[in-house]
Scaffold this motif. Structure first.
Motif, PDB file in Angstrom:
ATOM      1  N   ARG A 193       0.840  -1.380   0.119  1.00 49.49           N
ATOM      2  CA  ARG A 193      -0.226   0.069   0.089  1.00 49.49           C
ATOM      3  C   ARG A 193       0.797   1.156  -0.097  1.00 49.49           C
ATOM      4  N   GLY A 194       1.093   1.886  -1.051  1.00 47.34           N
ATOM      5  CA  GLY A 194       1.739   3.077  -1.271  1.00 47.34           C
ATOM      6  C   GLY A 194       0.920   4.448  -1.236  1.00 47.34           C
ATOM      7  N   CYS A 195       0.389   4.607  -2.457  1.00 49.77           N
ATOM      8  CA  CYS A 195      -0.271   5.975  -2.690  1.00 49.77           C
ATOM      9  C   CYS A 195      -1.749   5.670  -2.343  1.00 49.77           C
ATOM     10  N   ASP A 196      -2.308   4.619  -2.553  1.00 50.53           N
ATOM     11  CA  ASP A 196      -3.698   4.054  -2.315  1.00 50.53           C
ATOM     12  C   ASP A 196      -4.755   4.792  -3.300  1.00 50.53           C
ATOM     13  N   ASN A 197      -4.248   5.392  -4.509  1.00 49.76           N
ATOM     14  CA  ASN A 197      -4.782   6.015  -5.525  1.00 49.76           C
ATOM     15  C   ASN A 197      -4.496   5.447  -7.074  1.00 49.76           C
ATOM     16  N   GLY A 198      -3.664   4.779  -7.044  1.00 45.49           N
ATOM     17  CA  GLY A 198      -3.209   4.288  -8.440  1.00 45.49           C
ATOM     18  C   GLY A 198      -2.081   5.112  -8.953  1.00 45.49           C
ATOM     19  N   SER A 199      -1.203   5.826  -8.383  1.00 49.70           N
ATOM     20  CA  SER A 199      -0.124   6.660  -8.688  1.00 49.70           C
ATOM     21  C   SER A 199       1.129   5.836  -8.548  1.00 49.70           C
ATOM     22  N   CYS A 200       1.351   4.788  -7.697  1.00 50.20           N
ATOM     23  CA  CYS A 200       2.755   4.308  -7.552  1.00 50.20           C
ATOM     24  C   CYS A 200       2.832   3.033  -8.131  1.00 50.20           C
ATOM     25  N   GLY A 201       1.818   2.040  -8.335  1.00 47.06           N
ATOM     26  CA  GLY A 201       2.020   0.866  -8.759  1.00 47.06           C
ATOM     27  C   GLY A 201       2.698  -0.176  -7.745  1.00 47.06           C
ATOM     28  N   CYS A 202       2.759   0.212  -6.375  1.00 54.37           N
ATOM     29  CA  CYS A 202       3.344  -0.782  -5.678  1.00 54.37           C
ATOM     30  C   CYS A 202       2.274  -2.024  -5.489  1.00 54.37           C
ATOM     31  N   CYS A 203       1.274  -1.680  -5.531  1.00 55.16           N
ATOM     32  CA  CYS A 203       0.220  -2.754  -5.386  1.00 55.16           C
ATOM     33  C   CYS A 203      -0.325  -3.665  -6.303  1.00 55.16           C
ATOM     34  N   THR A 204       0.814  -3.425  -7.530  1.00 55.86           N
ATOM     35  CA  THR A 204       0.452  -4.305  -8.924  1.00 55.86           C
ATOM     36  C   THR A 204       0.153  -5.646  -8.596  1.00 55.86           C
ATOM     37  N   VAL A 205      -0.845  -6.485  -9.376  1.00 62.32           N
ATOM     38  CA  VAL A 205      -1.174  -7.912  -9.236  1.00 62.32           C
ATOM     39  C   VAL A 205      -1.514  -8.401 -10.660  1.00 62.32           C
ATOM     40  N   HIS A 206      -1.826  -9.521 -10.813  1.00 55.61           N
ATOM     41  CA  HIS A 206      -2.385  -9.812 -12.115  1.00 55.61           C
ATOM     42  C   HIS A 206      -3.787 -10.662 -11.673  1.00 55.61           C
ATOM     43  N   VAL A 207      -4.662 -10.074 -12.517  1.00 51.62           N
ATOM     44  CA  VAL A 207      -5.953 -10.534 -12.211  1.00 51.62           C
ATOM     45  C   VAL A 207      -6.359 -11.368 -13.784  1.00 51.62           C
ATOM     46  N   GLU A 208      -6.529 -12.639 -13.549  1.00 49.01           N
ATOM     47  CA  GLU A 208      -6.874 -13.259 -14.796  1.00 49.01           C
ATOM     48  C   GLU A 208      -5.708 -13.096 -15.901  1.00 49.01           C
ATOM     49  N   GLY A 209      -4.621 -12.955 -15.243  1.00 45.11           N
ATOM     50  CA  GLY A 209      -3.166 -12.923 -16.370  1.00 45.11           C
ATOM     51  C   GLY A 209      -3.091 -11.532 -16.629  1.00 45.11           C
ATOM     52  N   LYS A 210      -3.846 -10.353 -16.314  1.00 45.84           N
ATOM     53  CA  LYS A 210      -3.425  -9.222 -16.551  1.00 45.84           C
ATOM     54  C   LYS A 210      -3.141  -8.158 -15.490  1.00 45.84           C
ATOM     55  N   ALA A 211      -2.300  -7.318 -15.751  1.00 46.98           N
ATOM     56  CA  ALA A 211      -1.749  -6.456 -14.551  1.00 46.98           C
ATOM     57  C   ALA A 211      -2.758  -5.267 -14.091  1.00 46.98           C
ATOM     58  N   VAL A 212      -3.019  -5.170 -12.783  1.00 45.06           N
ATOM     59  CA  VAL A 212      -3.999  -4.220 -12.338  1.00 45.06           C
ATOM     60  C   VAL A 212      -3.314  -3.542 -11.132  1.00 45.06           C
ATOM     61  N   TYR A 213      -3.914  -2.457 -10.796  1.00 45.32           N
ATOM     62  CA  TYR A 213      -3.655  -1.650  -9.565  1.00 45.32           C
ATOM     63  C   TYR A 213      -4.751  -2.246  -8.364  1.00 45.32           C
ATOM     64  N   SER A 214      -4.257  -3.021  -7.464  1.00 43.01           N
ATOM     65  CA  SER A 214      -5.204  -3.497  -6.911  1.00 43.01           C
ATOM     66  C   SER A 214      -5.719  -2.522  -5.816  1.00 43.01           C
ATOM     67  N   CYS A 215      -5.110  -1.373  -5.595  1.00 44.10           N
ATOM     68  CA  CYS A 215      -5.759  -0.531  -4.676  1.00 44.10           C
ATOM     69  C   CYS A 215      -6.985   0.127  -5.368  1.00 44.10           C
ATOM     70  N   MET A 216      -6.973   0.259  -6.741  1.00 48.58           N
ATOM     71  CA  MET A 216      -8.175   0.680  -7.491  1.00 48.58           C
ATOM     72  C   MET A 216      -9.263  -0.162  -7.960  1.00 48.58           C
ATOM     73  N   CYS A 217      -9.270  -1.403  -7.363  1.00 48.72           N
ATOM     74  CA  CYS A 217     -10.160  -2.304  -7.730  1.00 48.72           C
ATOM     75  C   CYS A 217     -11.118  -2.647  -6.467  1.00 48.72           C
ATOM     76  N   TYR A 218     -12.365  -2.646  -6.598  1.00 48.69           N
ATOM     77  CA  TYR A 218     -13.430  -2.804  -5.786  1.00 48.69           C
ATOM     78  C   TYR A 218     -13.363  -4.539  -5.677  1.00 48.69           C
ATOM     79  N   ALA A 219     -13.152  -4.989  -4.184  1.00 50.83           N
ATOM     80  CA  ALA A 219     -12.885  -6.589  -4.318  1.00 50.83           C
ATOM     81  C   ALA A 219     -14.177  -7.313  -4.851  1.00 50.83           C
ATOM     82  N   LEU A 220     -15.450  -6.804  -4.663  1.00 51.59           N
ATOM     83  CA  LEU A 220     -16.518  -7.788  -5.068  1.00 51.59           C
ATOM     84  C   LEU A 220     -16.615  -7.760  -6.392  1.00 51.59           C
ATOM     85  N   SER A 221     -16.014  -6.693  -7.151  1.00 50.44           N
ATOM     86  CA  SER A 221     -16.144  -6.900  -8.748  1.00 50.44           C
ATOM     87  C   SER A 221     -15.325  -8.145  -9.049  1.00 50.44           C
TER      88      SER A 221
END
Length: 563
Positions: A336-364
């Motif tokens: 958890r860095g910026c918590d607004n999609g600016s730093c990329g520290c939270c990057t993970v892969h969802v279905e093989g694609k990189a996303v900012y996990s701090c910008m993704c609502y979990a229930l989606s």
């Protein structure tokens, strides 16, 4: 040796056996984690002790949490308590969670909750938090079992009220109801220092925001033992906890403390800091309590497959994927860095694609497959990206590294041989404050040398061996020259052979020497080619000079002559 009279070290396997040993020896001491006793020993304060009774194997390491209370066995290490799901997520346990985060890792892994409270040390953090949570202790001795308030256990500096042969077997916290949360703060010289002043608070608010119950506790040299402030609690009870009320509650603690003076702080300084720490602890508890009741009702259950493992968690409706991965799944790779999609520290892969996990609502992402940096290594072997980052020295503080590798992984899957411009463009969404990106770029280039090359026609992957690869000058631009064998996918460039797909099969390559024979189907780049010499479409055997078609990622230029 400080324990000059020590004659025996016992390790009983039951509480009854431990109590019998303590009863038989006048100068026997129970030992749990040992961090406190060892400290006294090092200072020569245990010279009369004749026996130590280690109770860690006496069966006091149980944990129980139900709707009424949370019971912690006396020999449970502080680190194990901090790792519990309830301690990490429940707002009413926030004070305990924050207090347990302060001791260094080595102490947390060794010290036990029973030894921590039995030591009656006013400079410890956990007892102050436990006081604010209305903790009780269960005590056993030769006369049986009794239960007492934690405050009644403290008898002064390093003095408890336990009888001869009695030990603390458990610490019990009642589970509060309603909108309740707590907070803890500490003033210390450094991370390994005991508290100069610490404070904990617990607040319970009704539907109208009125404080129906309050607890305020102080420790760290404000007296010879940690204490509850009844005056501060009286100010808060029945009031709306706004800034002026919190200030009055902080002022009220002054009349109840008798601050100590030592080499770390004067009594006057501790009094002043006690007011500041009390107000901050109340503010932390208030910031958390305002949404507790609503959030508990709003939780929904979702499932995720994280790094190949299935997880089912109950999350708040506005929780982010980062919250779920860190707080519920327990992974620390996404930061958890910026918590607004600016730093990329939270990057993970969802279905093989990189996303900012701090910008993704979990229930989606209910039911999605998620890969974090922890999932890169397989079978105990580092992933090629991880090995490349280590070899290139691309890791310094490490905070950005996990997100950087997840971004690089998708880049290399799309383009196995990117140039520097494309690498820098790809990682432009990941911030690094240490390396200046040069070594990170080098690491990605190094990983690209061993990346699987995709082939759409065969639906598989061919690994390219870059180990024996070198760059040579061609006079115009650098070109890679093969010095080792490697399979390459290619098709013949002539129209007839293209139409007939005569080179549709994989074309093995091997290193040549001066003795390599030339002739039909030999390669001008000093490699032997096994391309069929006859055009399947026309059936003729004619001279065709062709150049293999190469994918965009291939940097090799080789020509063949077929007859």
């Amino acid at each position: 040796m400080a324990l000059a009279k020590l004659e025996a070290f016992h390790v009983p396997d039951s509480v009854d056996a431990a109590l019998a040993l303590l009863k038989d020896s006048e100068e026997a001491l129970p030992l749990a984690g040992g961090t406190f006793l060892r400290g006294l020993d090092a200072r020569g304060l245990l010279s009369e002790v004749e026996a130590l009774v280690d109770i860690r194997k006496a069966g006091l390491s149980g944990l129980r949490l139900d709707d009424a209370e949370f019971e912690i066995g006396a020999t449970v290490p502080l680190a194990a308590i901090a790792a519990l799901e309830a301690v990490r997520t429940e707002p009413w346990l926030a004070a305990l969670r924050e207090a347990l985060s302060h001791p260094p890792m080595q102490v947390r892994n060794t010290a036990t909750i029973g030894g921590c409270v039995a030591a009656s040390c006013p400079f410890f953090d956990a007892p102050t938090a436990l006081l604010a949570l209305d903790a009780e202790v269960i005590v056993r001795g030769a006369g049986g079992m009794r239960r007492m308030a934690l405050a009644a256990l403290f008898g002064g500096m390093f003095v408890n009220t336990l009888g001869k042969g009695e030990i603390v077997t458990a610490v019990v916290l009642p589970v509060p109801t309603g909108r309740c949360a707590s907070g803890f703060v500490k003033l210390a010289g450094n991370a390994n220092d005991l508290a100069i002043v610490n404070a904990a608070a617990r607040l319970t608010l009704d539907a109208d925001g009125i404080c129906t119950d309050a607890r305020v506790a102080l420790g760290g040299g404000v007296g010879e033992q940690a204490l509850r402030s009844a005056a501060a609690e009286a100010v808060l009870a029945g009031s709306r906890p706004e800034a002026d009320v919190l200030a009055r509650a902080a002022d009220a603690v002054v009349g109840e403390i008798d601050a100590l003076a030592d080499h770390r702080a004067s009594a006057a300084y501790r009094v002043r800091m006690a007011k500041v720490m009390t107000r901050r602890a109340l503010e932390r508890a208030l910031a958390c309590v305002n949404w507790v009741g609503e959030r508990r009702k709003m939780k929904k259950v979702m499932s995720l497959e994280v790094n190949g493992e299935a997880h089912e968690v109950a999350v708040e409706q506005d929780a982010t994927l980062l919250n779920v991965l860190r707080d519920h799944v327990g992974l620390n790779g996404p930061k958890r860095g910026c918590d607004n999609g600016s730093c990329g520290c939270c990057t993970v892969h969802v279905e093989g694609k990189a996303v900012y996990s701090c910008m993704c609502y979990a229930l989606s992402y209910d039911g999605a497959k998620v890969t974090t940096a922890e999932g890169l290594a397989q079978g105990g072997k580092l992933h090629k990206l991880q090995a490349a980052f280590i070899e290139a020295g691309a890791v310094q503080c490490g905070y950005c590294t996990c997100g950087m590798m997840m971004t690089a992984k998708e880049l290399l899957e799309e383009c196995p041989d990117p140039d520097e411009e494309r690498i820098r463009h790809a990682i432009s969404g990941n911030l690094c404050r240490c390396t200046g990106y040069a070594k990170i770029v080098d690491a990605i280039k190094l990983a690209a040398k061993a990346w699987p090359v995709p082939d759409e026609r065969w639906g598989n992957e061919q690994w390219v061996n870059w180990t024996s690869l070198e760059r040579v000058s061609t006079g115009r631009k650098p070109m890679r020259r093969w010095q080792g064998a490697a399979p390459i996918r290619s098709t013949c460039g002539c129209r007839a052979c293209c139409m007939a797909s005569c080179c549709a099969a994989p074309m093995p390559m091997r290193a040549s020497s001066a003795s390599t024979p030339r002739g039909p189907n030999s390669c001008r780049a000093s490699r032997r080619c096994w391309c069929p010499p006859t055009c399947r479409r026309s059936g003729s055997r004619r001279s065709i000079s062709c150049r293999p078609r190469r994918p965009a990622w291939c940097a090799i230029s080789i020509s063949w002559t077929a007859k």
